[in-house]
Design a protein around this motif. Structure first.
Motif, PDB file in Angstrom:
ATOM      1  N   VAL A 181      -2.727   6.197   4.750  1.00 48.01           N
ATOM      2  CA  VAL A 181      -2.447   6.981   3.546  1.00 48.01           C
ATOM      3  C   VAL A 181      -3.477   8.110   3.405  1.00 48.01           C
ATOM      4  O   VAL A 181      -3.123   9.249   3.080  1.00 48.01           O
ATOM      5  CB  VAL A 181      -2.452   6.075   2.301  1.00 48.01           C
ATOM      6  CG1 VAL A 181      -2.437   6.913   1.022  1.00 48.01           C
ATOM      7  CG2 VAL A 181      -1.261   5.133   2.321  1.00 48.01           C
ATOM      8  N   GLU A 182      -4.732   7.780   3.661  1.00 49.95           N
ATOM      9  CA  GLU A 182      -5.763   8.821   3.584  1.00 49.95           C
ATOM     10  C   GLU A 182      -5.515   9.911   4.614  1.00 49.95           C
ATOM     11  O   GLU A 182      -5.694  11.105   4.344  1.00 49.95           O
ATOM     12  CB  GLU A 182      -7.149   8.217   3.792  1.00 49.95           C
ATOM     13  CG  GLU A 182      -8.271   9.241   3.688  1.00 49.95           C
ATOM     14  CD  GLU A 182      -9.648   8.633   3.807  1.00 49.95           C
ATOM     15  OE1 GLU A 182     -10.637   9.389   3.672  1.00 49.95           O
ATOM     16  OE2 GLU A 182      -9.762   7.415   4.056  1.00 49.95           O
ATOM     17  N   VAL A 198       0.836  -1.209   0.000  1.00 47.32           N
ATOM     18  CA  VAL A 198       0.000   0.000   0.000  1.00 47.32           C
ATOM     19  C   VAL A 198       0.865   1.252   0.000  1.00 47.32           C
ATOM     20  O   VAL A 198       0.651   2.183  -0.797  1.00 47.32           O
ATOM     21  CB  VAL A 198      -0.954   0.004   1.214  1.00 47.32           C
ATOM     22  CG1 VAL A 198      -1.651   1.361   1.355  1.00 47.32           C
ATOM     23  CG2 VAL A 198      -1.995  -1.107   1.081  1.00 47.32           C
ATOM     24  N   PHE A 199       1.862   1.303   0.873  1.00 47.90           N
ATOM     25  CA  PHE A 199       2.723   2.487   0.945  1.00 47.90           C
ATOM     26  C   PHE A 199       3.547   2.645  -0.332  1.00 47.90           C
ATOM     27  O   PHE A 199       3.737   3.757  -0.827  1.00 47.90           O
ATOM     28  CB  PHE A 199       3.637   2.399   2.171  1.00 47.90           C
ATOM     29  CG  PHE A 199       2.911   2.498   3.476  1.00 47.90           C
ATOM     30  CD1 PHE A 199       2.132   3.608   3.766  1.00 47.90           C
ATOM     31  CD2 PHE A 199       2.995   1.492   4.424  1.00 47.90           C
ATOM     32  CE1 PHE A 199       1.444   3.709   4.975  1.00 47.90           C
ATOM     33  CE2 PHE A 199       2.324   1.585   5.632  1.00 47.90           C
ATOM     34  CZ  PHE A 199       1.545   2.690   5.905  1.00 47.90           C
ATOM     35  N   LYS A 200       4.031   1.518  -0.863  1.00 50.73           N
ATOM     36  CA  LYS A 200       4.794   1.594  -2.109  1.00 50.73           C
ATOM     37  C   LYS A 200       3.928   2.122  -3.245  1.00 50.73           C
ATOM     38  O   LYS A 200       4.351   2.961  -4.045  1.00 50.73           O
ATOM     39  CB  LYS A 200       5.342   0.207  -2.453  1.00 50.73           C
ATOM     40  CG  LYS A 200       6.262   0.172  -3.669  1.00 50.73           C
ATOM     41  CD  LYS A 200       5.521  -0.062  -4.981  1.00 50.73           C
ATOM     42  CE  LYS A 200       4.906  -1.451  -5.025  1.00 50.73           C
ATOM     43  NZ  LYS A 200       4.211  -1.700  -6.338  1.00 50.73           N
ATOM     44  N   VAL A 230      -5.852  10.239  -2.996  1.00 50.68           N
ATOM     45  CA  VAL A 230      -4.675   9.374  -3.140  1.00 50.68           C
ATOM     46  C   VAL A 230      -4.997   7.968  -2.624  1.00 50.68           C
ATOM     47  O   VAL A 230      -4.666   6.958  -3.266  1.00 50.68           O
ATOM     48  CB  VAL A 230      -3.464   9.965  -2.393  1.00 50.68           C
ATOM     49  CG1 VAL A 230      -2.298   8.971  -2.393  1.00 50.68           C
ATOM     50  CG2 VAL A 230      -3.036  11.275  -3.023  1.00 50.68           C
ATOM     51  N   ALA A 231      -5.676   7.886  -1.465  1.00 53.36           N
ATOM     52  CA  ALA A 231      -6.035   6.575  -0.922  1.00 53.36           C
ATOM     53  C   ALA A 231      -6.946   5.823  -1.889  1.00 53.36           C
ATOM     54  O   ALA A 231      -6.813   4.607  -2.081  1.00 53.36           O
ATOM     55  CB  ALA A 231      -6.710   6.733   0.437  1.00 53.36           C
ATOM     56  N   ARG A 232      -7.870   6.529  -2.514  1.00 51.32           N
ATOM     57  CA  ARG A 232      -8.773   5.891  -3.477  1.00 51.32           C
ATOM     58  C   ARG A 232      -8.005   5.387  -4.697  1.00 51.32           C
ATOM     59  O   ARG A 232      -8.258   4.289  -5.206  1.00 51.32           O
ATOM     60  CB  ARG A 232      -9.859   6.876  -3.895  1.00 51.32           C
ATOM     61  CG  ARG A 232     -10.983   6.255  -4.714  1.00 51.32           C
ATOM     62  CD  ARG A 232     -12.084   7.275  -4.994  1.00 51.32           C
ATOM     63  NE  ARG A 232     -12.705   7.721  -3.759  1.00 51.32           N
ATOM     64  CZ  ARG A 232     -12.569   8.951  -3.261  1.00 51.32           C
ATOM     65  NH1 ARG A 232     -11.819   9.850  -3.891  1.00 51.32           N
ATOM     66  NH2 ARG A 232     -13.166   9.286  -2.138  1.00 51.32           N
ATOM     67  N   ASP A 233      -7.049   6.175  -5.173  1.00 48.05           N
ATOM     68  CA  ASP A 233      -6.234   5.733  -6.306  1.00 48.05           C
ATOM     69  C   ASP A 233      -5.444   4.469  -5.963  1.00 48.05           C
ATOM     70  O   ASP A 233      -5.308   3.556  -6.788  1.00 48.05           O
ATOM     71  CB  ASP A 233      -5.271   6.847  -6.732  1.00 48.05           C
ATOM     72  CG  ASP A 233      -5.965   7.966  -7.492  1.00 48.05           C
ATOM     73  OD1 ASP A 233      -7.044   7.715  -8.058  1.00 48.05           O
ATOM     74  OD2 ASP A 233      -5.427   9.087  -7.510  1.00 48.05           O
ATOM     75  N   VAL A 234      -4.908   4.425  -4.743  1.00 47.12           N
ATOM     76  CA  VAL A 234      -4.155   3.250  -4.313  1.00 47.12           C
ATOM     77  C   VAL A 234      -5.071   2.029  -4.241  1.00 47.12           C
ATOM     78  O   VAL A 234      -4.722   0.936  -4.710  1.00 47.12           O
ATOM     79  CB  VAL A 234      -3.487   3.497  -2.953  1.00 47.12           C
ATOM     80  CG1 VAL A 234      -2.846   2.207  -2.421  1.00 47.12           C
ATOM     81  CG2 VAL A 234      -2.437   4.601  -3.055  1.00 47.12           C
TER      82      VAL A 234
END
Length: 332
Positions: free
Chosen positions: A181-182, A35-37, A189-193
């Protein structure tokens, strides 16, 4: 594959340490790290390191060797410290040296999180004292028993208490990482991930939807075991308080007291719980929601739906989409 969109970076690098040790669950490590990557592709700047108690490489529960970047004690404070879980705990108590290795970096990290049974390591280190927390539904009771000052929430996917975060079983580490992340970069950004990884950004309902039906132990007293057998064998029968009392040849008041003293519930709620467990099993087998309601003895689909909403926070249809078998039952 989702295209790589570049967002302007306005924050300094965010240092994430994942604390690993022998026997660690590999998915507890790989899931959040991925997730972070992935978030870095959308403008985040997470710097991920794997650290062990001594700096030596560790072996996961699958026997896969994990190369680490160093010892947790030799590194400066991290923005985020993640403690992965292991099948070893809670079967055994967390060794004092492992708890101490986690306690020191947790005391200075910007925020601390555990994945699945990593909560046992944090709790042994004293990090969860007086805090709300969760872990895998199968062992939540054990965490509460070992650490009575920790307020365990067994149905939560993840729990935040101040700067401390805990999550449920294995894949819930992905849910938690998306939430972090959110928190850092916002919902876009969280949604894109989440879309890139093909996972839900936020799963509906709690852990109860994943727990096994009919898992509770039978009642201890012969009288209540007879009631359990009766309802399970014929869930569509008349199991009102009066009828159950007649079956045992006792008064309704006495039967109500038996349920309260042994099971801390009422006869009506106990019957409902059996029907609920049966309905889940029928849905798992591929029966329609209406069929499951009838077979499990609910007066109507709507009454079953209300029970699912109260217990799982999702509808029977939503539950079935997640867990029913691909095979349909053969018609009688």
């Amino acid at each position: 594959m989702t295209a790589c969109y570049q967002y302007p970076v306005s924050m300094p690098p965010h240092r994430v340490a994942i604390f690993v040790y022998d026997g660690v669950t590999l998915l507890d490590v790989a899931g959040p790290a991925e997730v972070f990557k992935e978030a870095n592709r959308f403008g985040a700047d997470y710097r991920i390191v794997l650290l062990s108690p001594t700096g030596a490489d560790v072996t996961s529960s699958l026997g896969v060797r994990i190369a680490v970047d160093g010892a947790v004690s030799s590194e400066p404070a991290f923005d985020t410290l993640l403690v992965a879980g292991s099948d070893h705990y809670p079967r055994a108590h967390v060794p004092a040296d492992l708890a101490e290795a986690a306690r020191r970096p947790a005391a200075v990290a910007g925020r601390v999180a555990s994945i699945c049974t990593g909560a046992f390591v944090l709790a042994a280190a004293g990090v969860l004292d007086g805090k709300r927390a969760t872990t895998h539904w199968q062992v939540a009771h054990e965490l509460a028993a070992r650490h009575p000052t920790c307020r365990v929430e067994p149905d939560a996917i993840y729990v935040r208490d101040g700067s401390t975060y805990t999550s449920a079983g294995v894949t819930a580490g992905i849910d938690l990482a998306l939430a972090l992340v959110e928190e850092d970069h916002g919902p876009d950004v969280a949604r894109d991930v989440a879309r890139a990884l093909v996972v839900y950004m936020q799963r509906a309902g709690g852990q109860s939807q994943f727990s096994a039906p009919l898992q509770g132990p039978p009642p201890r007293s012969p009288a209540l075991r007879r009631i359990a057998d009766l309802v399970t064998a014929n869930p569509r029968g008349d199991h009102s308080l009066g009828e159950l009392a007649k079956h045992l040849n006792v008064s309704t008041r006495h039967l109500t007291r038996l349920f309260h003293d042994e099971l801390s519930t009422t006869p009506a709620r106990y019957v409902e719980n059996i029907r609920f467990d049966l309905a889940r099993a029928f849905l798992d087998q591929g029966h329609t929601a209406t069929q499951a309601a009838t077979l499990a003895g609910f007066p109507s689909y709507e009454s079953m739906r209300r029970v699912f909403a109260r217990k799982l926070s999702i509808s029977p249809a939503a539950y079935q989409r997640r867990f029913s078998t691909a095979r349909r039952p053969h018609p009688d």
